[in-house]
Scaffold this active site. Structure first.
Site, PDB file in Angstrom:
ATOM      1  N   ASP A  13      21.568 -24.082 -21.604  1.00 58.56           N
ATOM      2  CA  ASP A  13      22.223 -22.767 -21.603  1.00 58.56           C
ATOM      3  C   ASP A  13      23.483 -22.756 -22.454  1.00 58.56           C
ATOM      4  OD1 ASP A  13      23.920 -24.100 -19.843  1.00 58.56           O
ATOM      5  OD2 ASP A  13      24.147 -22.368 -18.516  1.00 58.56           O
ATOM      6  N   TRP A  69      20.195  -7.305 -19.256  1.00 58.00           N
ATOM      7  CA  TRP A  69      19.845  -8.204 -18.157  1.00 58.00           C
ATOM      8  C   TRP A  69      20.430  -7.680 -16.848  1.00 58.00           C
ATOM      9  CZ3 TRP A  69      22.228 -11.153 -14.464  1.00 58.00           C
ATOM     10  CH2 TRP A  69      21.424 -12.120 -13.837  1.00 58.00           C
ATOM     11  N   TRP A 114      14.446  -4.383 -20.382  1.00 54.12           N
ATOM     12  CA  TRP A 114      14.790  -5.785 -20.698  1.00 54.12           C
ATOM     13  C   TRP A 114      13.753  -6.769 -20.174  1.00 54.12           C
ATOM     14  CZ3 TRP A 114      18.536  -9.028 -22.819  1.00 54.12           C
ATOM     15  CH2 TRP A 114      18.551 -10.347 -22.328  1.00 54.12           C
ATOM     16  N   ILE A 115      13.386  -7.766 -20.987  1.00 52.04           N
ATOM     17  CA  ILE A 115      12.634  -8.914 -20.449  1.00 52.04           C
ATOM     18  C   ILE A 115      13.289 -10.213 -20.891  1.00 52.04           C
ATOM     19  CG2 ILE A 115      10.523  -7.548 -20.653  1.00 52.04           C
ATOM     20  CD1 ILE A 115       9.428  -9.654 -22.582  1.00 52.04           C
ATOM     21  N   ASN A 116      13.169 -11.238 -20.035  1.00 50.60           N
ATOM     22  CA  ASN A 116      13.485 -12.591 -20.498  1.00 50.60           C
ATOM     23  C   ASN A 116      12.365 -13.548 -20.119  1.00 50.60           C
ATOM     24  OD1 ASN A 116      15.455 -11.950 -18.142  1.00 50.60           O
ATOM     25  ND2 ASN A 116      15.708 -14.146 -18.168  1.00 50.60           N
ATOM     26  N   ASP A 117      12.643 -14.629 -19.448  1.00 45.07           N
ATOM     27  CA  ASP A 117      11.719 -15.760 -19.342  1.00 45.07           C
ATOM     28  C   ASP A 117      10.291 -15.407 -18.891  1.00 45.07           C
ATOM     29  OD1 ASP A 117      14.370 -16.524 -19.253  1.00 45.07           O
ATOM     30  OD2 ASP A 117      14.165 -17.854 -17.535  1.00 45.07           O
ATOM     31  N   GLN A 153      10.648 -12.301 -16.233  1.00 40.62           N
ATOM     32  CA  GLN A 153      11.929 -11.784 -15.773  1.00 40.62           C
ATOM     33  C   GLN A 153      12.110 -10.398 -16.390  1.00 40.62           C
ATOM     34  OE1 GLN A 153      14.702 -14.133 -13.983  1.00 40.62           O
ATOM     35  NE2 GLN A 153      12.600 -14.191 -13.241  1.00 40.62           N
ATOM     36  N   TRP A 200      14.678 -14.930  -9.671  1.00 41.18           N
ATOM     37  CA  TRP A 200      14.793 -15.598 -10.964  1.00 41.18           C
ATOM     38  C   TRP A 200      13.583 -16.483 -11.235  1.00 41.18           C
ATOM     39  CZ3 TRP A 200      20.587 -17.111 -12.153  1.00 41.18           C
ATOM     40  CH2 TRP A 200      21.371 -15.952 -12.118  1.00 41.18           C
ATOM     41  N   SER A 201      13.695 -17.281 -12.302  1.00 41.03           N
ATOM     42  CA  SER A 201      12.512 -17.949 -12.845  1.00 41.03           C
ATOM     43  C   SER A 201      11.875 -18.976 -11.929  1.00 41.03           C
ATOM     44  CB  SER A 201      12.852 -18.588 -14.190  1.00 41.03           C
ATOM     45  OG  SER A 201      12.962 -17.568 -15.147  1.00 41.03           O
TER      46      SER A 201
HETATM   47  C1  FRU Z   1      16.961 -18.596 -18.417  1.00 43.42           C
HETATM   48  C2  FRU Z   1      17.505 -18.097 -17.094  1.00 43.42           C
HETATM   49  C3  FRU Z   1      17.027 -18.954 -15.949  1.00 43.42           C
HETATM   50  C4  FRU Z   1      17.141 -18.004 -14.786  1.00 43.42           C
HETATM   51  C5  FRU Z   1      16.747 -16.687 -15.408  1.00 43.42           C
HETATM   52  C6  FRU Z   1      17.452 -15.501 -14.839  1.00 43.42           C
HETATM   53  O1  FRU Z   1      16.925 -17.600 -19.402  1.00 43.42           O
HETATM   54  O2  FRU Z   1      18.922 -18.040 -17.134  1.00 43.42           O
HETATM   55  O3  FRU Z   1      17.756 -20.136 -15.765  1.00 43.42           O
HETATM   56  O4  FRU Z   1      16.307 -18.366 -13.722  1.00 43.42           O
HETATM   57  O5  FRU Z   1      17.020 -16.794 -16.789  1.00 43.42           O
HETATM   58  O6  FRU Z   1      16.937 -14.300 -15.349  1.00 43.42           O
END
Ligand code: FRU
Length: 539
Positions: free
Chosen positions: A226, A46, A19-22, A38, A81-82
């Protein structure tokens, strides 16, 4: 574990699995671009969040390194986190990120490179004095995160903003520091809005020569909502001494605001690229397949192609364009010129590409009979473009449009993703402004035989004066499960995730279609096979 790579991207950023996000802390340091993000090192969902790390010299090919920031202390035991990177005047980069502490509170921590002579800055040290910013009384400790890159005021003091909320109101909370260690909250937030939590704020200057030739300087504030999972931005005047930000009056602040992207694009962040004197925007595109399918595939999440971002010369909006480096992947090229697509449901195939599932297409569409445009209901302006595009989709029989591309199309044409335009006439035009309204849409409703997919139509208006130019330019980057489009030379962008079952790999095809009444001429279309980015894991 097995990774199903049928629909993995060829030139969008993706780690080999999970998984990847920000995007986080993107920066340029001594000839190397650093991208942190992330990442869940254990699964395609996640969780277990760390800052994974990748480096590149061209924003195309990447070396994947070990995670740079991961839980080590009471101040980030439950997740990293971010956050953002700031390059200090002496050249030292510093990262500030949100830690989830032992008590589940969101706190801000700093980290410094362990060895500045390592060009890849592999190891990061977190001083014992962390956290440097904890939520004070009155601050919601579960909604206090994502610090921006810091900037220095004329007084030499550093400033940054942190996303937070108070009930339904989102805030860009402002903090100040002389040494990056002791931070104090400002009395007033930089800005706020009645739109719920503000995640991943970004605040930066943009400068461009205006239509009058004079330089325009503005500051951009972007927030990620969000609640609705989209981002919007404003720009306006920032008073460096008083630390006040006032968005331009013509811009909507909130759900009707301008967006970088009207599709699947979230938690974005920009950085200043001193090497190429440009500002570059990174965003994350989530999957729109089911979680079970993500787990089965073994991967989830991609990053959009990094985009150069700047203020339009007319000062009305930001412009975006994929960084030029991506064009180095262009291979075989096919060209179509002055080809008429008659109205009433005609189409033709763009043939000759070896890899239409991995391609870069630039096209210009000329509307032959603007009088056929249907009247635009002024009530739609207040609504969003999405409602108008979704009402009948790409298969509607319109006056001018729907016309555009079918990408990732299967042999029998049952799978296809439509990127298209519709043009309407404005009855309320006063003679001064545009007499037409142009919509850009992405309709994935026929993109796949698969079930359980989330297939929303995405859309935005494009500010092109169709009566004056007669043409609408489109660029679409096709990358297996990504369709990333730019209308009007970068005025409107839409990223969409799709999961064809037949239009996969060399089975995918590319078409131009016209379901409107007016004929449309493809004045010029260039389509390129795209090579794959090299993603190498350092061993
Ligand atoms: C946005 C978020 C940030 C948070 C991070 C957690 O996608 O919810 O607000 O720092 O992802 O992975």
């Amino acid at each position: 574990k097995h990774v199903d790579d049928k629909l993995r991207t060829g030139f969008h950023f993706q780690p080999p699995k999970h998984w990847i996000n920000d995007p986080n802390g993107v920066m340029y340091y001594k000839g190397v671009y650093h991208l942190f993000y992330q990442y869940n090192p254990k699964a395609a969902v996640w969780g277990n969040i760390v800052w994974a790390h990748a480096v590149s010299t061209d924003l195309v090919d990447w070396v994947m390194l070990e995670p740079a920031i991961y839980p080590t202390g009471p101040f980030d035991e439950n997740g990293c986190w971010s956050g953002s990177a700031t390059v200090l005047p002496d050249g030292t980069p510093v990262i500030m990120y949100t830690g989830i502490d032992v008590d589940g509170r969101q706190v801000q921590n700093v980290a410094y490179p362990k060895d500045l002579s390592d060009p890849y800055l592999r190891e990061w040290v977190k001083p014992d004095y962390n956290p440097v910013i904890a939520p004070d009384a009155g601050v919601n400790a579960t909604a206090f995160r994502d610090p921006t890159t810091a900037w220095q005021g004329p007084d030499g003091v550093w400033r940054l903003v942190i996303g937070t909320k108070d009930n339904h109101r989102g805030f860009a909370a402002l903090y100040r520091s002389r040494d990056f260690k002791r931070w104090a909250p400002a009395r007033r937030a930089l800005h706020s809005g009645d739109t719920g939590m503000w995640e991943c704020p970004d605040f930066y200057p943009v400068t461009s020569p205006g239509v009058d030739g004079r330089m325009k300087q503005k500051h951009v504030l972007k927030v990620s909502l969000d609640l609705t999972r989209f981002e919007y931005y404003t720009f306006g005047e920032y008073d460096h001494a008083a630390d006040t930000y006032v968005p331009d009056a013509a811009l909507a602040d909130g759900n009707d605001g301008l967006r970088y992207d009207y599709g699947n694009f979230y938690a974005s962040k920009t950085f200043l690229d001193p090497a190429k004197h440009r500002r570059v925007l990174w965003g994350w595109a989530n999957e729109s397949d089911s979680t079970a399918a993500d787990v089965r595939k073994g991967w989830a999440g991609v990053h959009a192609i990094p985009r150069k971002v700047w203020l339009a010369p007319d000062g009305k909006q930001l412009m975006q364009w994929p960084v030029a480096e991506i064009e180095s992947l262009r291979g075989k090229h096919v060209n179509v010129t002055d080809t008429l697509v008659k109205g009433g449901g005609n189409y033709f195939e763009v043939t000759g590409l070896a890899t239409p599932a991995q391609a870069d297409v630039e096209a210009s569409f000329q509307v032959m009979d603007l009088d056929k445009a249907e009247p635009f209901d002024p009530a739609w302006l207040g609504a969003d473009a999405q409602t108008v595009c979704a009402a009948r989709g790409a298969d509607a029989k319109g006056g001018v449009g729907p016309f555009g591309l079918w990408v990732l199309a299967s042999d029998e044409l049952k799978e296809r993703t439509a990127v298209f335009f519709r043009v309407f006439k404005r009855d309320d035009a006063d003679g001064a402004g545009n007499k037409h309204v142009v919509l850009m849409c992405n309709d994935p409703s026929r993109s796949s035989y698969a079930e359980h997919l989330y297939k929303p139509t995405f859309a935005g208006f494009i500010d092109v004066d169709i009566a004056a130019t007669g043409k609408i330019p489109l660029r679409t980057l096709i990358d297996h499960s990504v369709v990333e489009s730019f209308g009007g030379h970068g005025k409107t962008a839409i990223l969409s995730r799709v999961y064809p079952t037949k239009a996969v790999g060399d089975k995918a095809r590319l078409f131009v279609f016209n379901n409107g009444e007016s004929d449309v001429k493809v004045t010029n279309l260039n389509a390129y096979d795209m090579g794959s980015a090299k993603i190498r894991t350092e061993t």
